[in-house]
Design an enzyme around this catalytic site. Structure first.
Site, PDB file in Angstrom:
ATOM      1  CG  HIS A 185      -4.302   7.232   1.538  1.00 32.12           C
ATOM      2  ND1 HIS A 185      -3.581   7.177   2.666  1.00 32.12           N
ATOM      3  CD2 HIS A 185      -5.293   8.008   1.817  1.00 32.12           C
ATOM      4  CE1 HIS A 185      -3.771   8.038   3.465  1.00 32.12           C
ATOM      5  NE2 HIS A 185      -4.915   8.472   2.925  1.00 32.12           N
ATOM      6  CB  CYS A 220      -7.131  12.133   7.031  1.00 34.92           C
ATOM      7  SG  CYS A 220      -7.797  10.823   6.212  1.00 34.92           S
TER       8      CYS A 220
END
Length: 688
Positions: free
Chosen positions: A67, A196
């Site tokens: 992603h 993240c």
């Protein structure tokens, strides 16, 4: 969610078109391009590769979630693929059979990011993933993911049910008798932060995993998810009432000092996903032993020695922590010294102290001023190295013994090697002291009195009387060896330095070579100055070569790479090796060998020509301070030419190769090995 994924974005036989994660990402991305969701395939895949280089996106349970956020994404999109064989995305338990490619625009709004975050949480539900494995058609899989189909074992995400970035608590019944010495009438309380690099998937999966483990362990846990859609800070009262803290993050925690003064576990976000129960047990044990972070101060250096790392990885992070803090002292001090020599000549080191003798109209006095300021800054090199190695290991209590040990290393002429040893010793001693059970009444004075006192005495004793002298002898032997280098031996060392500088483009091996070169400047000799010159010359080659290659053979590169090539001219000329990372991330198997070939040539020629350098940085802007400057430029030009030729040949061979699968091989977008290591380090790169 139904707008993000349709049957056209589902491939239930992904293994027929893809065997690697690069090919899988390309196959799914091509579906996005066909629907107009992605505007530039190569540019988008390069962004996916850059995210993959930061951390593999494989998760336990057979899941891969490549992603990114990208300017090449027109609207938030999700593509799903299922592979019977499985595709390796770097998960500890093996290949992934469920692959989700998540594409978010660079400016995606909060609602879309929240839905994607909801999906990330659903991936922690075995019923949901089981239903996807059993889906018989693409339309059925798309309906499951979008939430349009609600039958079956999975509870699927919807826009209305999606969680926000507000803190989420997992609570236990009051009266539980927890470990850690808490009041039996009160639950053991933990606050956690997850984050993240993109804040789309891992952030929320770690939160979900920790919450589930907390419910099973019977503790109260509240999570602050610092995701792309923003975050809601935990209530200060919740933090104050907590017994312990868990950080599961791959980017710096925002407002981290809020959590100081509590038992803390600090790990990467994947540890929060894969082993939450272990983290909860670990932090409860720390609370029971009374281990806390210093009140009002930071927790250990981000990412330096996460509990899930092996010893080798921890050691590398500790050493790189010291090097990253040392580099500004090296750059400032070294450049001031070099300017002093340039203005005042090579005898400026014999000038009297400017505090006692300074003539405002005399250029020699100004040269002496620059030289002496630089010398003072440079004198901090070894103590700062040792102090921040210890800081990376043991947090703020490691600073005092680390600086003391580094100063001892300078005093006994143990040099750079002595600083490394002192830092590791100081960190180890403090970590040992922190493991001792301390009565609650003494915990407040431990970080500011007891630990600095005992650790400084122990480290000073060891450095003065035990390990210091052998290390000093080794340092002297190394200095003598460098001074005596000539002929073939010097050329071989130049080749080795060139290969190391270009192998990982600012990563750990590059830093080792650079630190070795800079260490010699503390006590400069002709040999150490040659080493510094070779290291800087080789480090300039990769970005300059990529810039030249995109100029002479632009058709071999994507539009994004050609744009990056323009910036690489300046980055390479400034000795910023990291300027080549975007090229290595997109095509590591061709760019890295080409860079190493050119770096080896430049390093060898620089040593053979006898070029010297007193400045630790500066690139072409310090050429006037280089011994044999014209030959130095020849060495750099030769290496750039070799790297350019090799990368053009390799990429050209890829473009003309006849095999059916080769057209995708050259467009590999996930960085591996050295390029990933370079992106992982949060500390300042050695060549910046």
């Amino acid at each position: 969610m139904s707008e993000m994924i349709t049957a056209d974005l589902v491939d239930l036989e992904l293994d027929l078109s893809a065997e690697t994660k690069e090919a899988a990402a390309r196959s799914l991305a091509e579906r996005m391009v066909a629907l107009g969701r992605v505007t530039d395939l190569d540019g988008f895949l390069a962004d996916v590769a850059a995210r993959e280089a930061q951390m593999p996106t494989g998760l336990d349970g057979g899941i891969g979630i490549p992603h990114c956020r990208s300017a090449h994404v027109a609207e938030p999109t999700l593509a799903f693929g299922r592979s019977a064989r499985g595709i390796d995305f770097g998960a500890p338990d093996g290949p992934a059979d469920l692959i989700f490619l998540i594409a978010a625009p660079a400016g995606a709004d909060d609602a879309h990011l929240t839905i994607l975050s909801s999906l990330a949480r659903q991936l922690m539900d075995a019923g949901f993933t089981g239903a996807l494995r059993a889906a018989g058609t693409a339309a059925e899989a798309a309906a499951l993911i979008s939430g349009e189909r609600t039958d079956g074992p999975a509870t699927t995400p919807t826009a209305t049910a999606a969680p926000t970035d507000a803190p989420v608590a997992a609570r236990e019944p009051a009266g539980q008798d927890p470990a850690g010495g808490a009041d039996p009438a009160e639950p053991f309380r933990i606050v956690a932060v997850t984050s993240c690099p993109t804040g789309i998937a891992h952030t929320y999966m770690a939160a979900e995993s920790l919450e589930n483990a907390a419910r099973e362990a019977g503790v109260e846990l509240t999570v602050e998810t610092q995701g792309s859609a923003g975050f809601t800070r935990l209530d200060p009262a919740v933090i104050a009432a907590a017994d312990a803290v868990i950080f599961a993050h791959d980017v710096p925690v925002r407002d981290k000092p809020r959590f100081a003064g509590k038992a803390t576990v600090d790990v990467g976000v994947k540890a929060g996903i894969n082993r939450p129960a272990e983290l909860i047990a670990e932090v409860r044990e720390k609370a029971a032993r009374g281990e806390t972070t210093a009140p009002g101060g930071p927790t250990p250096v981000d990412g330096a020695g996460d509990s899930g790392d092996g010893y080798g990885t921890k050691l590398r992070k500790w050493l790189m922590s010291g090097v990253s803090y040392m580099v500004p002292f090296v750059a400032a001090g070294g450049l001031l010294i070099a300017l002093g020599f340039a203005i005042g000549g090579w005898k400026i080191d014999k000038a009297p102290s400017v505090a006692e003798h300074f003539i405002w109209t005399d250029h020699t006095s100004w040269a002496a001023l620059l030289f002496q300021i630089g010398g003072l800054a440079f004198a901090f090199l070894v103590p700062v190295l040792a102090g921040y190695i210890a800081y990376g290991m043991a947090d703020r209590p490691g600073l005092v013994p680390g600086f003391v040990g580094g100063s001892v290393a300078v005093t006994i002429n143990a040099g750079f090697l002595g600083g490394l040893a002192a830092g590791l010793l100081a960190g180890a001693v403090v970590m040992g002291i922190q493991r001792v059970r301390i009565p609650a009444v003494l915990r407040g004075i431990m970080p500011v009195v007891v630990i600095p006192l005992i650790s400084s005495a122990v480290v000073g004793f060891l450095m003065f009387l035990v390990v210091g002298k052998p290390i000093a002898s080794l340092q002297n032997a190394l200095t003598d060896w460098l001074e005596g280098l000539s002929g073939a031996n010097a050329i071989i060392l130049g080749v080795i330095l060139g290969l190391m500088m270009c192998f990982d483009l600012g990563g750990p091996l590059n830093k080792v070579a650079y630190a070795f070169a800079v260490g010699g400047l503390a006590h400069p000799t002709d040999g150490s100055l040659k080493v510094m010159a070779a290291a800087m010359a080789a480090g300039m080659v990769p970005p300059l070569a990529m810039a030249l290659a995109t100029t002479v053979r632009g058709r071999l590169f994507t539009k994004t790479e050609r744009e990056n090539g323009k910036a690489a001219w300046f980055l390479g000329a400034s000795f910023i090796t990291e300027g080549a990372i975007p090229f290595a991330a997109a095509d590591p198997l061709r760019v890295i060998p080409a860079s190493m070939a050119g770096g080896a040539v430049t390093g060898a020629l620089s040593m053979a020509f006898g070029c010297t350098l007193r400045a630790p940085h500066g690139g072409v802007f310090v050429v006037p301070l280089i011994g044999q400057p014209l030959l130095y430029l020849v060495a750099i030009a030769a290496g750039v030419g070799v790297s350019t030729l090799v990368v053009v040949l390799l990429k050209g061979a890829r473009k003309t190769a006849p095999s059916a699968g080769e057209d995708t091989a050259g467009e590999e977008t996930a960085a591996v090995g050295p390029a990933a290591d370079a992106a992982e380090t949060k500390q300042a790169p050695a060549t910046v």
